[in-house]
Scaffold this motif. Structure first.
Motif, PDB file in Angstrom:
ATOM      1  N   GLY A 155      -0.474  52.519 -27.987  1.00 21.43           N
ATOM      2  CA  GLY A 155      -1.661  51.691 -28.155  1.00 21.43           C
ATOM      3  C   GLY A 155      -1.436  50.438 -28.979  1.00 21.43           C
ATOM      4  O   GLY A 155      -2.383  49.865 -29.501  1.00 21.43           O
ATOM      5  N   ARG A 156      -0.198  49.993 -29.134  1.00 22.89           N
ATOM      6  CA  ARG A 156       0.102  48.791 -29.908  1.00 22.89           C
ATOM      7  C   ARG A 156      -0.020  47.560 -29.033  1.00 22.89           C
ATOM      8  O   ARG A 156       0.155  47.611 -27.831  1.00 22.89           O
ATOM      9  N   VAL A 157      -0.281  46.441 -29.655  1.00 25.48           N
ATOM     10  CA  VAL A 157      -0.371  45.171 -28.947  1.00 25.48           C
ATOM     11  C   VAL A 157       0.901  44.388 -29.229  1.00 25.48           C
ATOM     12  O   VAL A 157       1.291  44.217 -30.381  1.00 25.48           O
ATOM     13  N   ARG A 158       1.553  43.942 -28.174  1.00 24.20           N
ATOM     14  CA  ARG A 158       2.761  43.131 -28.341  1.00 24.20           C
ATOM     15  C   ARG A 158       2.353  41.679 -28.505  1.00 24.20           C
ATOM     16  O   ARG A 158       1.573  41.149 -27.743  1.00 24.20           O
ATOM     17  N   ARG A 159       2.910  41.031 -29.514  1.00 24.86           N
ATOM     18  CA  ARG A 159       2.558  39.651 -29.782  1.00 24.86           C
ATOM     19  C   ARG A 159       3.646  38.669 -29.359  1.00 24.86           C
ATOM     20  O   ARG A 159       3.431  37.464 -29.408  1.00 24.86           O
TER      21      ARG A 159
ATOM     22  N   ARG B 290      10.487  44.328 -20.628  1.00 30.35           N
ATOM     23  CA  ARG B 290       9.048  44.079 -20.734  1.00 30.35           C
ATOM     24  C   ARG B 290       8.250  45.266 -20.186  1.00 30.35           C
ATOM     25  O   ARG B 290       7.254  45.683 -20.770  1.00 30.35           O
ATOM     26  N   LEU B 291       8.702  45.816 -19.053  1.00 27.19           N
ATOM     27  CA  LEU B 291       8.018  46.967 -18.465  1.00 27.19           C
ATOM     28  C   LEU B 291       8.108  48.188 -19.373  1.00 27.19           C
ATOM     29  O   LEU B 291       7.125  48.905 -19.573  1.00 27.19           O
ATOM     30  N   LEU B 292       9.271  48.416 -19.945  1.00 22.88           N
ATOM     31  CA  LEU B 292       9.449  49.531 -20.869  1.00 22.88           C
ATOM     32  C   LEU B 292       8.569  49.361 -22.102  1.00 22.88           C
ATOM     33  O   LEU B 292       7.956  50.324 -22.578  1.00 22.88           O
ATOM     34  N   GLY B 293       8.478  48.138 -22.601  1.00 21.71           N
ATOM     35  CA  GLY B 293       7.597  47.870 -23.737  1.00 21.71           C
ATOM     36  C   GLY B 293       6.133  48.093 -23.388  1.00 21.71           C
ATOM     37  O   GLY B 293       5.355  48.571 -24.204  1.00 21.71           O
ATOM     38  N   LEU B 294       5.750  47.734 -22.168  1.00 21.05           N
ATOM     39  CA  LEU B 294       4.374  47.945 -21.723  1.00 21.05           C
ATOM     40  C   LEU B 294       4.045  49.430 -21.699  1.00 21.05           C
ATOM     41  O   LEU B 294       3.010  49.866 -22.210  1.00 21.05           O
ATOM     42  N   VAL B 295       4.951  50.231 -21.130  1.00 17.11           N
ATOM     43  CA  VAL B 295       4.696  51.668 -21.003  1.00 17.11           C
ATOM     44  C   VAL B 295       4.734  52.352 -22.363  1.00 17.11           C
ATOM     45  O   VAL B 295       3.835  53.121 -22.708  1.00 17.11           O
ATOM     46  N   VAL B 296       5.761  52.055 -23.153  1.00 17.01           N
ATOM     47  CA  VAL B 296       5.931  52.775 -24.417  1.00 17.01           C
ATOM     48  C   VAL B 296       4.993  52.253 -25.494  1.00 17.01           C
ATOM     49  O   VAL B 296       4.226  53.014 -26.085  1.00 17.01           O
ATOM     50  N   LEU B 297       5.041  50.947 -25.764  1.00 17.34           N
ATOM     51  CA  LEU B 297       4.266  50.421 -26.886  1.00 17.34           C
ATOM     52  C   LEU B 297       2.775  50.320 -26.589  1.00 17.34           C
ATOM     53  O   LEU B 297       1.952  50.768 -27.380  1.00 17.34           O
TER      54      LEU B 297
END
Length: 190
Positions: free
Chosen positions: A148-152, A136-143
């Motif tokens: 600038g993408r929003v994770r759904r 989740r942290l990696l997705g927050l930093v990278v995505l």
């Protein structure tokens, strides 16, 4: 006063100190009012991020300067929890495989050290939860921050944790002697 402002190099306008003027927002009672004509030159409200261009010749050259923090929209807690639940089947399936395989291992263990086996199960569950959080942290930093993408949903993080737990469960199966012998007999090896 900064070095740029003293030499007249600063071409930006500080809108935070300005009082709102009524001539920028014409109304039917004001002199500048004209029906059907847009009000141009409206100042940005205080606290709203604005962009200005810097024409300095310092290191880095000209660029864009922001006034005020540019924030991403805040997501309510209820919606964040819903996003975390999406993809949770991966974690549930992986945890179920782990617990089932661990149960077979614990039942067939001849040493009788159930406390050590239970501690190993808890450690594996904690490591899987850590992998979920790290994903989740990696997705927050990278995505979110970089692209600038929003994770759904959180399905990728759930898949990482679930696959880890399923792989750990399969390793428990490889430590059961009668199951390994039966597998080798089915393959025709032993």
């Amino acid at each position: 006063m900064s070095e740029q402002k003293r030499h007249g190099l600063d071409k930006t306008i500080d809108l935070s100190a300005e009082e709102p003027t009524h001539h920028l927002h014409p109304s039917p009672g004001n002199v500048g009012y004209s029906p059907g004509v847009a009000a141009v030159g409206r100042s940005a409200p205080v606290g709203e991020p604005t962009l200005t261009f810097d024409e300095s010749t310092e290191v880095g050259g000209p660029g864009i300067i922001t006034r005020g923090p540019i924030k991403q929209p805040t997501v309510p807690l209820r919606q964040r929890l819903r996003q975390l639940r999406r993809g949770g089947r991966w974690s549930l399936i992986g945890a179920a495989v782990l617990v089932a395989c661990w149960g077979l291992f614990a039942i067939s263990a001849s040493s009788g050290d159930q406390a050590g086996a239970a501690l190993a199960l808890i450690v594996i569950l904690v490591v899987g939860a850590f992998l979920f959080g790290l994903s989740r942290l990696l997705g927050l930093v990278v995505l979110e921050r970089t692209f600038g993408r929003v994770r759904r949903s959180a399905w990728v993080s759930h898949a990482v944790a679930g696959l880890f737990w399923a792989a750990a469960g399969v390793t428990y199966l490889t430590r059961i002697s009668w199951l390994v012998e039966a597998w080798n007999w089915l393959r025709g090896v032993g």
